[in-house]
Design an enzyme around this catalytic site. Structure first.
Site, PDB file in Angstrom:
ATOM      1  N   GLU A 261     -11.772 -31.861   7.735  1.00  0.00           N
ATOM      2  CA  GLU A 261     -11.484 -33.167   7.132  1.00  0.00           C
ATOM      3  C   GLU A 261     -12.680 -34.050   7.428  1.00  0.00           C
ATOM      4  O   GLU A 261     -12.840 -34.524   8.558  1.00  0.00           O
ATOM      5  CB  GLU A 261     -10.217 -33.777   7.751  1.00  0.00           C
ATOM      6  CG  GLU A 261      -8.948 -33.005   7.489  1.00  0.00           C
ATOM      7  CD  GLU A 261      -8.437 -33.132   6.070  1.00  0.00           C
ATOM      8  OE1 GLU A 261      -9.052 -33.869   5.264  1.00  0.00           O
ATOM      9  OE2 GLU A 261      -7.439 -32.480   5.746  1.00  0.00           O
ATOM     10  N   CYS A 295     -11.443 -42.994   6.891  1.00  0.00           N
ATOM     11  CA  CYS A 295     -12.045 -41.951   6.042  1.00  0.00           C
ATOM     12  C   CYS A 295     -11.674 -42.154   4.582  1.00  0.00           C
ATOM     13  O   CYS A 295     -12.440 -41.792   3.696  1.00  0.00           O
ATOM     14  CB  CYS A 295     -11.620 -40.575   6.514  1.00  0.00           C
ATOM     15  SG  CYS A 295      -9.844 -40.353   6.547  1.00  0.00           S
TER      16      CYS A 295
END
Ligand code: NAD
Length: 544
Positions: A261, A295
């Protein structure tokens, strides 16, 4: 990597190589409150022997845990949820002190998300982890099913932007699926990590289970490398693209499966027919939650020409009046806190200064503030940003809103897909068909229509993860749970008799018989199948 794919400059320049001195040479991590620079404490660094010992402890505990019922695992998760809920104020304080974010951000972005993930996993987890009957294909006399077995011990190397949530994010599905876990938190939020993990260890003990199932190892990149080399069965890495590449190289040596990720540069498209006020407020959330250190932050606002000036004026006014300061101090409630790391502050400063040099116009902020107190960057809006600017390709990961003018749908999609990243995205339009059309063309792991893309996290049935340089593998939802599993394919008996295939020794006419059988199944139309049947009958009779 596909040669035609745009790449982000982030791979080469966004993360400095040198590890800033938190005390690494002395074998400890010195932990600071970024809002005040107060020393919070020190945490010893774990080297390879300690990491291997932690993996061994988790592995031993997992032998019993893998045999537990879903009911028991649910009870553990519910106990964790109860502990989070009853400890909200203390947990928020720990998060705020370690990260510099506001209490409200801690509550919304960490406590709430963690509680939702616990709730969803406890209620939906068993459904997705029970053996699943599937078609046995041509084996009419057999049954087929997929079984979801735990992998063993999962490693998790995680970043600093969400001190609590980053720990719970891989931990909750790992446990539900029957695994042990060893977590390597970021050195920048090492102070609070052990306290958060203790909540889970206490819940395990309360249900008569070994707390050793969940381990924390602390340190820098070397500790992360020791974890990868230490014999884990699978790894979740959440962090920068550059370190993701290093992790992938290390995992290749032991063929350790990895969920990556990584970063993002998410587009947030505002069409000319969008409802202005909700879009403005979603954009504020997308850019300034956790001071933009998110993010799935809305890193590029692509605003249609017809609405651009009104949009810029409105966000400029709102951002210009935002309050910034020490989240738990005398400043009272603030909208934006500090940056978690001085390193990230430098990256934001550099990118914003470069964007201004390249022609961006400052609508609000644009510089560092409160430098005598901590690591703060003013909530910033930059207008007249164009796709060729560095700041439109590199991840900013700071409290910065970029306004880029687009002509139409096609232009918006072209710019949106024009980076190396592909994490999340948002599309705003009153015309649902148009919004869905744009959404379906965005190269991203997640898209929200008339909502900030990061909100997909709160619908836990949706998976979470990216494409392109944003990584691969999934964390949430069914796919996230199953990525903690050996998805085992089982072909089982349906009937009390077995028809074993007799292939040896190969006999005269076998080729024709098999060919006839293949044509019966796959032959084109009735005629093709009949031809296969004739061939089979002739072969069985011994004709050539
Ligand atoms: P980072 O890559 O610097 O560090 C992440 C973790 O990796 C830390 O624990 C660090 O100690 C460890 N690490 C560093 N070097 C390593 C190495 N060589 N081998 C093994 N481990 C190593 O990332 P960061 O600065 O902590 O976090 C910010 C980045 O994380 C941003 O790019 C952000 O987009 C990304 N992020 C992604 C998600 C997501 O779900 N996609 C979520 C949060 C953050």
């Amino acid at each position: 990597m596909n040669a035609s794919r745009p790449t982000s400059v982030a791979i080469s320049t966004a993360v400095p190589d040198a590890i800033p001195d938190l005390g690494a040479a002395s074998g400890v991590i010195r932990c600071f409150d970024p809002a005040t620079r107060e020393l919070l404490g020190t945490v010893p660094v774990d080297g390879p022997p300690q990491v291997r010992a932690a993996i061994a402890r988790a592995r031993e505990a997992q032998v019993g845990w893998r045999e537990t019922s879903f009911a028991l695992r649910r009870r553990v998760l519910r106990r964790v949820a109860d502990a989070v809920l009853s400890g909200v104020d203390d947990l928020c304080e720990l998060i705020v002190r370690d990260s510099g974010k506001t209490r409200e951000n801690a509550l919304m972005g960490e406590i709430w998300t963690v509680l939702e993930k616990l709730r969803w996993t406890a209620s939906q987890g068993p459904k997705h982890l029970r053996p699943e009957p599937v078609s046995a294909g041509l084996f009419l006399h057999k049954r087929a099913r997929l079984e979801y077995h735990p992998l063993g011990v999962i490693g998790a190397i995680i970043p600093w932007n969400y001190p609590l949530q980053n720990i719970m994010n891989p931990l909750i599905p790992a446990l539900m699926a029957g695994n042990g876990i060893v977590i390597k938190p970021s050195e920048w939020v090492a102070w609070s990590a052990r306290r958060f993990v203790q909540l889970v260890r206490d819940a395990l003990v309360a249900e008569g289970q070994s707390p050793e199932l969940v381990q924390v190892v602390q340190g820098y990149g070397e500790t992360g490398q020791a974890l990868i080399a230490g014999g884990i069965d699978s790894l979740v890495f959440i962090g920068s693209v550059k370190n993701g590449q290093r992790v992938l190289e290390a995992a290749a040596r032991t063929i350790t499966p990895v969920v990556l990720e990584l970063g993002g540069k998410d587009p947030f498209i505002v069409c000319d027919d969008a409802e202005l006020e909700p879009a403005v407020h979603a954009a504020l959330a997308g850019c300034f939650i956790s001071a933009g250190q998110n993010c799935v932050a809305a890193e590029r606002l692509l605003v249609f020409d017809a609405i651009y000036d009104r949009f810029a004026e409105r966000v400029g006014a709102l951002v210009g009046s935002m309050r910034q300061g020490q989240p738990m101090g005398e400043d009272g409630p603030v909208d934006v806190g500090a940056m978690v790391t001085p390193m990230q502050l430098q990256i934001v400063e550099r990118l914003v200064a470069r964007a201004i040099e390249q022609g961006a116009r400052v609508v609000a902020g644009g510089h560092r503030v409160l430098a005598d107190r901590g690591d703060y960057f003013a909530p910033t809006v930059l207008a007249d940003v164009t796709p060729d600017m560095d700041i439109m390709r590199e991840e900013t990961f700071g409290p910065v809103m970029l306004l880029c003018r687009v002509r139409d749908e096609h232009h918006a999609i072209e710019i949106a897909n024009g980076t190396g990243f592909g994490l999340s995205s948002s599309v705003w339009s009153r015309d649902r068909a148009r919004a869905r059309r744009i959404a379906s063309r965005l190269q991203a792991g997640m898209t929200a229509i008339n909502e900030f893309g990061g909100m997909t996290y709160m619908a836990q049935d949706l998976t979470f993860g990216g494409i392109k340089e944003s990584g691969f593998g999934r964390l949430n939802g069914r796919e996230g749970l199953r990525s903690c599993c050996n998805v085992k394919a089982v072909l089982d008996d349906r009937l009390p008799v077995s028809f074993a295939n007799r292939l040896f020794p190969v006999a005269e006419g076998d080729f024709e018989r098999i060919k006839g059988a293949i044509e019966i199944v796959y032959g084109h139309g009735l005629r093709g199948r009949l031809r296969g049947a004739v061939e089979l009958v002739r072969a069985l009779r011994g004709h050539k």
